[in-house]
Design a protein around this motif. Structure first.
Motif, mmCIF file in Angstrom:
data_model
loop_
_atom_site.group_PDB
_atom_site.id
_atom_site.type_symbol
_atom_site.label_atom_id
_atom_site.label_comp_id
_atom_site.label_asym_id
_atom_site.label_seq_id
_atom_site.Cartn_x
_atom_site.Cartn_y
_atom_site.Cartn_z
ATOM 1 N N ASP B 192 0.850 -1.189 0.000
ATOM 2 C CA ASP B 192 0.000 0.000 0.000
ATOM 3 C C ASP B 192 0.884 1.237 0.000
ATOM 4 O OD1 ASP B 192 -1.719 2.085 0.507
ATOM 5 O OD2 ASP B 192 -3.006 0.908 1.836
ATOM 6 N N MET B 193 0.829 1.966 -1.094
ATOM 7 C CA MET B 193 1.659 3.164 -1.199
ATOM 8 C C MET B 193 0.866 4.426 -0.885
ATOM 9 S SD MET B 193 4.801 2.861 -1.557
ATOM 10 C CE MET B 193 5.929 1.511 -1.700
ATOM 11 N N GLY B 194 -0.306 4.250 -0.292
ATOM 12 C CA GLY B 194 -1.062 5.412 0.173
ATOM 13 C C GLY B 194 -1.891 6.113 -0.886
ATOM 14 N N ILE B 195 -2.052 5.466 -2.059
ATOM 15 C CA ILE B 195 -2.909 6.066 -3.095
ATOM 16 C C ILE B 195 -4.371 5.887 -2.666
ATOM 17 C CG2 ILE B 195 -3.634 5.925 -5.528
ATOM 18 C CD1 ILE B 195 -0.773 6.716 -5.565
ATOM 19 N N THR B 196 -5.162 6.965 -2.757
ATOM 20 C CA THR B 196 -6.547 6.885 -2.295
ATOM 21 C C THR B 196 -7.568 7.039 -3.416
ATOM 22 O OG1 THR B 196 -6.391 9.237 -1.791
ATOM 23 C CG2 THR B 196 -6.121 7.731 0.061
ATOM 24 N N ASN B 200 -7.513 5.859 -10.043
ATOM 25 C CA ASN B 200 -6.093 5.799 -10.368
ATOM 26 C C ASN B 200 -5.514 4.467 -9.892
ATOM 27 O OD1 ASN B 200 -3.586 6.484 -11.213
ATOM 28 N ND2 ASN B 200 -3.259 8.125 -9.730
ATOM 29 N N GLY B 202 -4.041 2.090 -11.540
ATOM 30 C CA GLY B 202 -2.746 1.731 -12.108
ATOM 31 C C GLY B 202 -1.615 2.149 -11.182
ATOM 32 N N ALA B 203 -1.678 3.395 -10.724
ATOM 33 C CA ALA B 203 -0.640 3.911 -9.827
ATOM 34 C C ALA B 203 -0.676 3.174 -8.490
ATOM 35 C CB ALA B 203 -0.828 5.408 -9.607
ATOM 36 N N ALA B 204 -1.877 2.773 -8.050
ATOM 37 C CA ALA B 204 -1.981 2.054 -6.782
ATOM 38 C C ALA B 204 -1.363 0.662 -6.891
ATOM 39 C CB ALA B 204 -3.443 1.960 -6.357
ATOM 40 N N ALA B 206 0.847 -0.612 -9.307
ATOM 41 C CA ALA B 206 2.188 -0.779 -9.889
ATOM 42 C C ALA B 206 3.226 -1.269 -8.869
ATOM 43 C CB ALA B 206 2.632 0.524 -10.552
ATOM 44 N N PRO B 207 3.287 -0.694 -7.653
ATOM 45 C CA PRO B 207 4.305 -1.164 -6.700
ATOM 46 C C PRO B 207 4.126 -2.636 -6.313
ATOM 47 C CG PRO B 207 3.377 0.924 -5.974
ATOM 48 C CD PRO B 207 2.527 0.448 -7.097
ATOM 49 N N VAL B 238 -0.926 4.130 -17.346
ATOM 50 C CA VAL B 238 -0.325 4.883 -16.245
ATOM 51 C C VAL B 238 0.481 3.964 -15.327
ATOM 52 C CG1 VAL B 238 -0.783 6.398 -14.291
ATOM 53 C CG2 VAL B 238 -2.204 6.565 -16.338
ATOM 54 N N ILE B 242 4.628 3.608 -14.650
ATOM 55 C CA ILE B 242 5.178 3.734 -13.298
ATOM 56 C C ILE B 242 5.965 2.470 -12.939
ATOM 57 C CG2 ILE B 242 4.611 3.979 -10.849
ATOM 58 C CD1 ILE B 242 2.151 5.611 -11.708
ATOM 59 N N LEU B 246 9.833 2.110 -11.899
ATOM 60 C CA LEU B 246 10.258 1.528 -10.617
ATOM 61 C C LEU B 246 11.254 0.389 -10.830
ATOM 62 C CD1 LEU B 246 7.010 1.221 -8.437
ATOM 63 C CD2 LEU B 246 8.981 2.676 -8.000
#
Lengths: 165, 339
Positions: B192-196, B200, B202-204, B206-207, B238, B242, B246
């Motif tokens: 969890d990278m803190g994307i809310t 979005n 994709g950005a959530a 990707a990590p 997106v 990312i 990374l």
């Protein structure tokens, strides 16, 4: 509720902050200027159509400037519901954005779409219970805002007329 | 021993995909992979009276065709492992009711495709079944209804939004017979990278994909060049960009291989309005069981790694301001024409 940008940052670990900075750099931004222009054009067009209908009611229907408002809104709502039912309104909205969301047609769309969507859960719990799912907040906060504006209006009026005597 | 390293399994008894199927809706049928799907439905409702029943039918059809393509009957399948995106995974459980195969329901959001395939392979590899079925499906309208707004509601989606695939994919995993081998799997951690922002994903996600890909290489002691293709589930434009960034940052030499994303393959960006690309657990399922397996059989690639990514949010969790925890599971599939 919604955290401010600063509060959000405080809760994030340095790794998360670093990642979000990277993600933000890559994410495409909403095209705000383009969206504004489109909203202006589409919202303006909807209002122009409404104005033509009002004029038609006055010219041919025997309505006055004041009474033509209600039947005009009824027709705009009907048009919006028809477009929603044929699955067109959401496609126009992707292009138009706020232009189709703000006028009364957007309000009609939010209710009609929810009613259609939840018809499968029955007339009472589905249509009746879910119809205001999207439109409900608009009504609630619209009423609250009207209440506050009403109070302000009342206070100003008392000051303007009643204070001197 | 099946366990390799920290979180990976090596399937030493060579479970294989004996039969497979992919069933999609009309919009996916207009995309570039149309020829690879077994059934393309012209009607988004699939002749049913609710969206939920339509999703249920997608899953049932995919399961049935996969079993038929293996030349089996449903009575011969010991276990059915599967999931979907709806609350309480109703579409899958209802399909299990129809199929009446002993059933394990799993939820991994859009990572369910590889989660179920990894588990089915593990069951077969351990000798706990002759045949296990892995099925995953999603429907655009049910997902919109549950996670976002009513389908006909006119809201403008941002360029980072993704379009949920209407489709289901199924695979019959077997110890014997002819078919692509499932050689290993890596089970992901929740990242969890803190994307809310649920628009979005994709950005959530990707990590999570990057974490699982790295874990896979570390556990198996291999490099990206081991595979002819590494494909993520539904990061879309997106998330894919990312993830690439990374991986580069972490010094993973992805240039040794062909790195792609299922969410960027199923739709035509020019002709179809899907913003960043595709999502949904039907995305990686239909692309893998439809397109990728066909290409493997055609000899385009010999070894591929499918990394299905999932966003483990609920409509309530994001309304309460919670961030989006994500996961990814990787499964490697090989075919050299002699399996």
């Amino acid at each position: 509720m919604v955290l401010s940008e600063k509060q959000k940052k405080q809760k994030l670990t340095p790794v998360q902050q670093e990642y979000q900075a990277l993600a933000k750099r890559i994410e495409p931004k909403r095209t705000i200027f383009k969206n504004c222009v489109r909203a202006f054009l589409s919202g303006g067009l909807i209002c122009l159509i409404g104005e033509c209908i009002t004029k038609a009611f006055i010219t041919w229907g025997g309505f006055t400037e004041k009474t033509a408002g209600n039947p005009t809104v009824a027709i705009m709502v009907l048009l919006s519901v028809i477009l929603t039912s044929f699955g067109v309104y959401d496609k126009i909205a992707q292009w138009a954005g706020a232009g189709t969301a703000v006028p009364v047609t957007g309000f009609a769309n939010s209710m009609a779409s929810a009613a259609i969507e939840h018809r499968s859960e029955g007339v009472v719990l589905g249509v009746g219970g879910q119809m205001f799912k999207v439109a409900g907040p608009v009504i609630v906060f619209g009423t609250v805002a009207a209440f506050i504006v009403g109070i302000v209006h009342m206070i100003l009026q008392f000051n303007g007329t009643g204070a001197g005597s | 021993m099946t366990l390799r390293g920290h979180q990976s399994w090596i399937f030493e008894n060579k479970p294989r995909i004996f039969g497979s199927a992919s069933v999609v809706g009309p919009f996916e049928g207009q995309g570039p992979l149309a020829n690879d799907f077994d059934i393309i439905h012209g009607d988004l409702m699939l002749g049913q009276n609710t969206w939920e029943k339509a999703e249920n039918k997608l899953i049932e059809e995919a399961a049935k065709i996969a079993i038929e393509s293996a030349g089996l009957t449903k009575e011969q399948i010991q276990f059915y492992v599967g999931g979907d995106l709806l609350n309480q995974i109703i579409s899958t459980s209802f399909a299990a009711r129809t199929l009446s195969i002993p059933y394990l329901g799993v939820f991994g959001a859009c990572s369910t495709s590889m989660e179920s395939l990894a588990l089915a392979s593990l069951i077969v590899n351990s000798g706990s079944a002759h045949y296990a079925l892995a099925v995953t499906g999603s429907h655009n309208a049910t997902a919109e209804k549950q996670f976002r707004y009513p389908t006909e509601y006119g809201s403008q989606k941002p360029p980072t939004a993704q379009f949920t695939v209407t489709g289901a994919g199924a695979a019959v995993v077997s110890k014997h017979g002819e078919g692509p081998l499932i050689t290993s799997a890596t089970i992901g951690r929740v990242i969890d990278m803190g994307i809310t922002d649920p628009f979005n994903m994709g950005a959530a996600m990707a990590p999570a994909a990057v974490d699982t890909i790295q874990a896979h290489f570390r556990d198996l002691r291999i490099e990206p060049g081991h595979y002819d293709l590494i494909v993520t589930g539904d990061l879309a434009k997106v998330g894919y960009e990312i993830a690439s960034e990374l991986l580069k940052k972490h010094n993973i030499p992805m240039n040794q291989t062909d790195f792609r994303d299922c969410g960027m393959m199923i739709y035509d960006y020019e002709k179809q309005s899907v913003q960043a690309g595709a999502s949904g657990c039907g995305c990686s399922a239909t692309v893998t069981y439809g397109h990728l397996l066909k290409q493997l059989r055609a000899g385009t690639w010999k070894r591929i790694l499918v990394v299905a990514t999932g966003a483990l949010l609920s409509p309530i969790s994001y309304q309460q301001g919670e961030s989006i925890p994500c996961i990814a599971h990787a499964v490697s599939i090989e075919y050299d024409g002699t399996n």
